[in-house]
Design an enzyme around this catalytic site. Structure first.
Site, PDB file in Angstrom:
ATOM      1  N   GLN A   1      45.131-104.802 104.596  1.00  0.00           N
ATOM      2  CA  GLN A   1      44.304-103.601 104.543  1.00  0.00           C
ATOM      3  C   GLN A   1      45.126-102.341 104.715  1.00  0.00           C
ATOM      4  O   GLN A   1      46.289-102.373 105.133  1.00  0.00           O
ATOM      5  CB  GLN A   1      43.227-103.662 105.615  1.00  0.00           C
ATOM      6  CG  GLN A   1      43.769-103.810 107.036  1.00  0.00           C
ATOM      7  CD  GLN A   1      42.673-104.165 108.025  1.00  0.00           C
ATOM      8  OE1 GLN A   1      42.284-103.316 108.826  1.00  0.00           O
ATOM      9  NE2 GLN A   1      42.193-105.403 107.976  1.00  0.00           N
TER      10      GLN A   1
ATOM     11  N   HIS B   1      44.272 -98.001 105.873  1.00  0.00           N
ATOM     12  CA  HIS B   1      43.289 -97.045 106.363  1.00  0.00           C
ATOM     13  C   HIS B   1      43.577 -95.674 105.749  1.00  0.00           C
ATOM     14  O   HIS B   1      44.741 -95.293 105.588  1.00  0.00           O
ATOM     15  CB  HIS B   1      43.334 -96.953 107.889  1.00  0.00           C
ATOM     16  CG  HIS B   1      43.251 -98.284 108.565  1.00  0.00           C
ATOM     17  ND1 HIS B   1      42.210 -99.158 108.344  1.00  0.00           N
ATOM     18  CD2 HIS B   1      44.080 -98.903 109.442  1.00  0.00           C
ATOM     19  CE1 HIS B   1      42.398-100.253 109.073  1.00  0.00           C
ATOM     20  NE2 HIS B   1      43.527-100.121 109.730  1.00  0.00           N
TER      21      HIS B   1
ATOM     22  N   GLU C   1      46.868 -96.208 114.266  1.00  0.00           N
ATOM     23  CA  GLU C   1      46.616 -97.189 115.319  1.00  0.00           C
ATOM     24  C   GLU C   1      47.915 -97.708 115.930  1.00  0.00           C
ATOM     25  O   GLU C   1      48.969 -97.729 115.288  1.00  0.00           O
ATOM     26  CB  GLU C   1      45.770 -98.355 114.796  1.00  0.00           C
ATOM     27  CG  GLU C   1      46.364 -99.121 113.646  1.00  0.00           C
ATOM     28  CD  GLU C   1      45.378-100.109 113.033  1.00  0.00           C
ATOM     29  OE1 GLU C   1      44.192 -99.762 112.885  1.00  0.00           O
ATOM     30  OE2 GLU C   1      45.801-101.224 112.683  1.00  0.00           O
TER      31      GLU C   1
ATOM     32  N   HIS D   1      49.002-103.394 105.783  1.00  0.00           N
ATOM     33  CA  HIS D   1      49.332-104.287 106.888  1.00  0.00           C
ATOM     34  C   HIS D   1      48.295-105.395 107.016  1.00  0.00           C
ATOM     35  O   HIS D   1      47.218-105.329 106.415  1.00  0.00           O
ATOM     36  CB  HIS D   1      49.402-103.500 108.206  1.00  0.00           C
ATOM     37  CG  HIS D   1      48.081-102.920 108.638  1.00  0.00           C
ATOM     38  ND1 HIS D   1      47.567-101.773 108.076  1.00  0.00           N
ATOM     39  CD2 HIS D   1      47.168-103.331 109.566  1.00  0.00           C
ATOM     40  CE1 HIS D   1      46.403-101.495 108.638  1.00  0.00           C
ATOM     41  NE2 HIS D   1      46.136-102.434 109.545  1.00  0.00           N
TER      42      HIS D   1
ATOM     43  N   ARG E   1      40.682-103.019 101.453  1.00  0.00           N
ATOM     44  CA  ARG E   1      41.301-104.345 101.483  1.00  0.00           C
ATOM     45  C   ARG E   1      42.172-104.610 100.259  1.00  0.00           C
ATOM     46  O   ARG E   1      41.902-104.109  99.176  1.00  0.00           O
ATOM     47  CB  ARG E   1      40.219-105.409 101.613  1.00  0.00           C
ATOM     48  CG  ARG E   1      39.464-105.318 102.939  1.00  0.00           C
ATOM     49  CD  ARG E   1      38.262-106.248 102.997  1.00  0.00           C
ATOM     50  NE  ARG E   1      37.635-106.186 104.319  1.00  0.00           N
ATOM     51  CZ  ARG E   1      36.755-105.268 104.688  1.00  0.00           C
ATOM     52  NH1 ARG E   1      36.377-104.342 103.817  1.00  0.00           N
ATOM     53  NH2 ARG E   1      36.245-105.282 105.903  1.00  0.00           N
TER      54      ARG E   1
END
Length: 392
Positions: free
Chosen positions: A101, A103, A134, A258, A277
């Protein structure tokens, strides 16, 4: 508004199919009466999983507690910058791999979410208007794929695989070993025919041990077991494979392709649930939107790990965004903490005692967490193990 200085959290468990049936239960004492796959424990105010607190003897959503006095709860600077709690803390427990995926950046998320709300045809699936940088902090050995390999490594891996349908794309990448060349190669790979995809995966699984290093072989076998013949099984050939040891951490910018493969970790991010995805999934892959959100840049292995800066029992990880900061405490006794923004603390191991100068005291054990308002100011922490601290 009368308020406490420490608010224990009751948190939402996410039962995704890839989750572990035992990790959250056995390690963090999260009840699992129906033996469900417990994938994530969410701590924060994201609409998809809002934590609860006890306020004057009754349950209350953390978002409502914050809304009653934002300046006291979040701090003036956080209110001015974000208007709400800007981060989401999780425990992630993966038995099998999550989707490969990426972001989106903030502007992309705002545009995509607005398209969803306006019901525009073929709008991408955005769950909110936020980006999602993240950090991952390993609790157990944590297997992951993070960022594109170097161009030479990608070329070498696919030349070794030697799949006719991909040879032309590999040759083009050799001629154009840059970001645009990597993008073109990735698009070709994602669009190969079902027959060529199956041929590539079967060769990788059958002959991988003689062609590639152990980290690639182990991950591809694991992926094929859980996602047979999915295009994502080829991802270890173009993404960096890494195993974080307990206590190690890594950071991911928006746009970084990642996947988390197996293990238990603390994950902290901007308060978002946006995912595009690229494989290892039964859900749709919006290739056009995926490409627009992905950064096609090589990431060197030497840049993947983050090193904390330690001072008196607190290790601070220099996160390069302002949505959140992350520190850990090991064994400390009456350590003075100064709170200037909203904080969430999570006990990863052992016990912890928080005490305010007013006499308010809170004892926590492994798996428990607490919200600390900005107005708490000075307090002390005593812990026998490891405590994660998230603030902004």
């Amino acid at each position: 508004m009368s308020q406490n200085h420490f608010y224990p959290l009751a948190n939402v468990v996410k039962n995704y199919p890839w989750g572990s049936h035992s990790s959250l239960n056995q390690r963090f004492h999260i009840v699992n009466p129906d033996d469900q796959p417990q994938a994530e424990l969410w701590m924060g105010v994201h609409p998809a999983g809002i934590s609860q607190v006890n306020y004057q003897g009754a349950p209350m959503a953390l978002s409502e507690l914050i809304a009653r006095d934002k300046n006291a709860m979040l701090g003036n600077s956080t209110v001015e910058r974000f208007g709400e709690l800007p981060y989401l803390l999780k425990i992630l427990a993966a038995k099998s791999a999550l989707s490969i995926q990426v972001h989106p950046q903030k502007a992309q998320a705002e545009k995509g979410f607005a398209s969803n709300e306006n019901s525009i045809s073929d709008a991408p699936d955005y769950n909110d208007a936020n980006h999602k940088p993240e950090l991952v902090y390993a609790i157990t050995p944590f297997i992951a794929m993070n960022g594109f390999r170097t161009m030479n490594s990608i070329v070498d891996n696919f030349k070794s695989l030697d799949i006719p349908a991909l040879n032309e794309a590999v040759d083009k990448l050799i001629l154009h070993p840059d970001n645009n060349g990597l993008k073109d190669f990735f698009v070709t790979l994602m669009q190969i025919s079902p027959a060529s995809k199956k041929q590539a995966i079967l060769r990788l699984v059958k002959d991988g041990a003689s062609l590639f290093d152990k980290s690639i072989v182990d991950i591809t076998q694991r992926l094929q077991q859980h996602y047979p013949n999915d295009i994502g099984v080829l991802a270890p050939l173009y993404l960096n494979c890494i195993t974080l040891q307990p206590g190690e951490a890594m950071f991911l910018y928006p746009g970084t392709l990642h996947a988390y493969v197996q293990g238990t970790a603390v994950e902290v991010m901007a308060s978002s649930d946006n995912v595009l995805r690229a494989g290892l999934t039964n859900k749709k892959i919006n290739l056009k939107e995926l490409i627009s959100c992905t950064r096609f840049e090589s990431t060197g292995n030497e840049t993947l790990l983050m090193s904390p800066k330690w001072q008196d029992g607190q290790g601070h990880y220099p996160v390069p965004v302002d949505d959140f900061q992350f520190s850990i405490f090991t064994t400390v006794d009456d350590y003075r903490v100064q709170t200037t923004s909203a904080e969430i603390l999570l006990v990863v191991d052992g016990n912890a005692t928080l005490q305010h100068f007013t006499g308010e005291k809170l004892r926590l054990k492994t798996g428990q967490s607490v919200f600390v308002p900005a107005s708490t100011n000075d307090w002390t922490l005593t812990t026998t193990g490891v405590v994660c601290r998230v603030f902004c």
